[in-house]
Write a protein that holds these residues in place. Structure first.
Motif, PDB file in Angstrom:
ATOM      1  N   LEU B   7      -0.185 -11.063  -4.176  1.00 19.23           N
ATOM      2  CA  LEU B   7       1.250 -10.943  -4.422  1.00 19.23           C
ATOM      3  C   LEU B   7       1.953 -10.481  -3.152  1.00 19.23           C
ATOM      4  O   LEU B   7       1.402  -9.697  -2.378  1.00 19.23           O
ATOM      5  N   VAL B   8       3.170 -10.974  -2.951  1.00 16.83           N
ATOM      6  CA  VAL B   8       3.942 -10.597  -1.765  1.00 16.83           C
ATOM      7  C   VAL B   8       4.934  -9.504  -2.153  1.00 16.83           C
ATOM      8  O   VAL B   8       5.822  -9.719  -2.972  1.00 16.83           O
ATOM      9  N   ILE B   9       4.743  -8.326  -1.572  1.00 14.60           N
ATOM     10  CA  ILE B   9       5.592  -7.185  -1.901  1.00 14.60           C
ATOM     11  C   ILE B   9       6.746  -7.129  -0.904  1.00 14.60           C
ATOM     12  O   ILE B   9       6.524  -7.229   0.301  1.00 14.60           O
ATOM     13  N   GLY B 369      -4.271  -5.516  -2.921  1.00 16.26           N
ATOM     14  CA  GLY B 369      -4.077  -6.852  -2.379  1.00 16.26           C
ATOM     15  C   GLY B 369      -5.085  -7.889  -2.849  1.00 16.26           C
ATOM     16  O   GLY B 369      -5.043  -9.035  -2.410  1.00 16.26           O
ATOM     17  N   VAL B 370      -5.974  -7.507  -3.766  1.00 15.93           N
ATOM     18  CA  VAL B 370      -6.977  -8.458  -4.277  1.00 15.93           C
ATOM     19  C   VAL B 370      -6.572  -8.895  -5.687  1.00 15.93           C
ATOM     20  O   VAL B 370      -6.421  -8.051  -6.575  1.00 15.93           O
ATOM     21  N   PRO B 371      -6.399 -10.199  -5.890  1.00 18.16           N
ATOM     22  CA  PRO B 371      -6.011 -10.678  -7.225  1.00 18.16           C
ATOM     23  C   PRO B 371      -7.080 -10.353  -8.275  1.00 18.16           C
ATOM     24  O   PRO B 371      -8.269 -10.615  -8.039  1.00 18.16           O
ATOM     25  N   ASP B 396      -3.419   0.863  -4.245  1.00 19.59           N
ATOM     26  CA  ASP B 396      -2.197   0.078  -4.453  1.00 19.59           C
ATOM     27  C   ASP B 396      -2.378  -0.832  -5.663  1.00 19.59           C
ATOM     28  O   ASP B 396      -3.309  -1.625  -5.716  1.00 19.59           O
ATOM     29  N   ILE B 397      -1.456  -0.711  -6.608  1.00 19.79           N
ATOM     30  CA  ILE B 397      -1.434  -1.592  -7.774  1.00 19.79           C
ATOM     31  C   ILE B 397      -0.155  -2.404  -7.705  1.00 19.79           C
ATOM     32  O   ILE B 397       0.930  -1.839  -7.571  1.00 19.79           O
ATOM     33  N   ALA B 398      -0.273  -3.720  -7.777  1.00 16.01           N
ATOM     34  CA  ALA B 398       0.923  -4.572  -7.824  1.00 16.01           C
ATOM     35  C   ALA B 398       0.818  -5.464  -9.051  1.00 16.01           C
ATOM     36  O   ALA B 398      -0.244  -6.022  -9.338  1.00 16.01           O
ATOM     37  N   ILE B 399       1.919  -5.569  -9.774  1.00 19.21           N
ATOM     38  CA  ILE B 399       1.954  -6.440 -10.955  1.00 19.21           C
ATOM     39  C   ILE B 399       3.225  -7.273 -10.887  1.00 19.21           C
ATOM     40  O   ILE B 399       4.302  -6.746 -10.582  1.00 19.21           O
TER      41      ILE B 399
END
Lengths: 428, 428
Positions: B7-9, B369-371, B396-399
């Protein structure tokens, strides 16, 4: 200076006892016309643990159900929600060990095929079979256990307390014990006579759990002849006041499911919401749910205490609930209870943080009926006496906001080392 | 099938570095015209621990401040809130060891008398002195430490990094280290030249703490000549995006206070919200606050990890924040991180529970950064590689919800045995 009498908590005038109901044996089989079974079918690696439950009405019955509000919802929830909308069902098949969640189309097909297999064995319409799952998510649910398990579990069906208990055990995950309840009592008829009816059920749930998440799964039954509309109204009202008022860790699952069968086998007049018997049967349903909800809170992961939070004197019902959940979900309040600490400051801070209007000068707080804060100022307390009260298995917190008349009650548990251990272990 | 790129933050285009600012020494004394001191005055039993801080501008300066939104608010908050409304102040006196909260009228009088004593020593109007407290609540704040402490701390005032550090140390409670930050850089002038300005400060905070509760106390300063309105706007915007985005345990305190002094000693043109220098100075203020906010999250009680949660693709900003806080406050997510468990199921369930609209089929999740989830379905992961990533100090958690364009970032920490230990110990 305000009085230092304990806060007065409203009595629950819709308790089943006030309608002449008493606790009885039999769990989900207490109601006439219900059979159940629980077996080890192979969803779990451990063959010692039961992992498949089946609950069946002798004939197609009135059915009401509620499901998780989570945007992520599992395949069985999607299948059962659509089917329960008809207002009728014959059976529900449940499994533990795998939640069949985040499994896409294959997961949906598996849930539907499981229902078809059960329908075939029971010789009923497959649309009358519901399904529920709990366990690990993101892993496809294997179909093989159904192939061998469904014939075996149909053979095992019985209308006995032991069979109801087997079903209750088969849905356990991190639950430390099975959770059942039942009440029996009179359903008043129009001519002044009454018919004895039963309400019972089981639930599983003890927080969301390692390795991924678990669930609240509940199956209820009654032999009262409720109409579909009356069953729906009674179930929704009961769930709102009981299961929706339990919080272990503020997390809700992808699989939460609560299903009520009403067989009508007790006889007597059909019961709609205007019937003289409706308040009694609704109270009995709520009574079973209250009992089961308290068992969930007491069995919260790692918990050592059942905690009841009463918020009094809120301006609105919504305000009362907001404050009650803010207190019940506060890690600081929950760790203080684990530490036997009469820490009213944390209760006050939790109440104050949620944007609900009140004045700190009007706030009173009691622990176990002992005043600790009056008019926003601390009441000197007997520390030894308070410590003894904190050693009991049940902790009661009551707070009055002095802003109105609304009241809300929620149940929770303490936050302990074991919660962190259960939920923080490396995934295996 | 969707792509499996990370994902691009969104980049933070208002970072102080993008305006030519760099980190510098000096904390709250980095700004010209500021002095500070920290001493042991006797609020704490342990004479080894500093417990009184004083931060003073050389002359009455522009001042902006924000305070706790908790309905329970402490006496010093009530006093300082009223005084800061003038837009000017000279000094703030802070103490640890006692929060002066739930102390009624006597607490208010004590806070006012403390300010008067400081004003006398500095020879200024007592209405230009603010006050802040942190520590135990429900216990009257003793006045004696001010009587001996104020003359001593005024003597100790200095415009040095060491003095700024002493002040930062004097407000620590369960903080495991002091928290300071500062930036220096150019404030562009209308004629194309620039003036060097500084922004610095300190904060305390590591969750709400045993025995009752603690607090976020922050003092910031700049030598940029902000107008009162510009100082207020810059502070509010910074606090909203930084301190209001940190959650250790979802509890907020009775004493939270953030004060900004703007001495104007750097010279140059007055800076209002339309000035060419405003974006740069506002970015520097936000940069100091971001640095301090991350220090708070990393020093969360018992924490072992600094956790950054990015929510992308929400329909609205409010939705993005709601989901980000739901994830950051989830005990299940926080214990999973403690357990080095890439448990995307708990992240998904936390996102799904808060009533924000999205479809589970559109959800993507990355860890570091890992899907790990794409289109609602799990991505097979290299468990050993993931475990190595979880061993780093930052998680880091991205959703991405796939429901719109809004983004929100919050910071938190993991939930550990030590959190339960720190907050669950018997009150002493």
């Amino acid at each position: 200076m305000r009085s230092c009498k304990p806060l007065v908590i409203p009595t629950q005038d819709d308790a089943p006892q006030s309608f002449g109901f008493s606790p009885c044996e039999g769990g989900v089989c207490a109601a006439v016309g219900m059979r159940a079974a629980g077996i080890s079918a192979g969803f779990r690696k451990n063959p010692q643990r039961k992992d498949m439950a089946l609950v069946v009405a002798d004939k197609t019955s009135v059915c009401a159900a509620t499901f998780t509000q989570n945007r992520f919802c599992a395949a069985p929830v999607q299948v059962s929600r659509a089917r329960a909308a008809s207002g009728h069902a014959r059976a529900v098949v449940l499994n533990s060990g795998n939640a069949n969640a985040a499994t896409g189309e294959p997961g949906l097909r598996c849930a539907e095929k499981a229902c078809a297999l059960v329908a075939q064995a029971l010789n009923c319409d497959e649309r009358d079979v519901l399904v529920a799952s709990t366990g690990v998510i993101g892993v496809q649910l294997p179909f093989e256990p159904y192939v061998t398990g469904v014939p075996a579990i149909v053979d095992a069906l019985a209308a006995t307390p032991a069979a109801a208990h087997d079903a209750a055990c088969a849905v356990m995950t991190t639950d430390t014990h099975s959770k059942e309840a039942a009440f029996a009592g009179p359903a008043p008829q129009a001519d002044g006579s009454s018919v004895t009816v039963h309400v019972g059920g089981f639930v599983k749930g003890s927080g969301m759990i390692q390795p991924n998440m678990a669930t609240m799964l509940c199956v209820l039954s009654t032999d009262a002849p409720l109409t579909p509309e009356a069953a729906h109204a009674a179930l929704l009202s009961a769930v709102r006041q009981t299961f929706n008022k339990v919080t272990v860790d503020s997390d809700t699952s992808t699989n939460d499911t609560c299903i009520l069968f009403a067989t009508g086998a007790a006889g007597g007049e059909d019961i709609d919401e205007a019937s003289p018997a409706f308040p009694a049967v609704a109270a009995a349903i709520k009574g079973v749910c209250t009992n089961l909800a308290r068992q969930i809170a007491a069995d919260g992961e790692g918990s050592t205490k059942l905690v009841t939070v009463d918020v009094l004197g809120a301006a609105t019902q919504a305000d009362a609930e907001k404050v009650a959940f803010a207190i019940a979900n506060s890690p600081l309040v929950k760790t203080a209870i684990f530490g036997h600490d009469a820490n009213w400051g944390r209760v006050a801070a939790a109440a104050g943080k949620c944007g609900v209007p009140f004045s700190q000068e009007d706030v009173d707080i009691d622990f176990m009926g002992v005043p600790v804060l009056r008019a926003g100022l601390p009441v000197p307390m007997d520390e030894e006496d308070m410590l003894r009260r904190f050693e009991q298995p049940e902790i009661d917190i009551a707070i009055s906001l002095g802003a109105g008349e609304a009241h809300s009650r929620v149940w929770t548990c303490d936050l302990t080392h074991d919660y962190v251990k259960i939920n923080g272990e490396y995934r295996t």
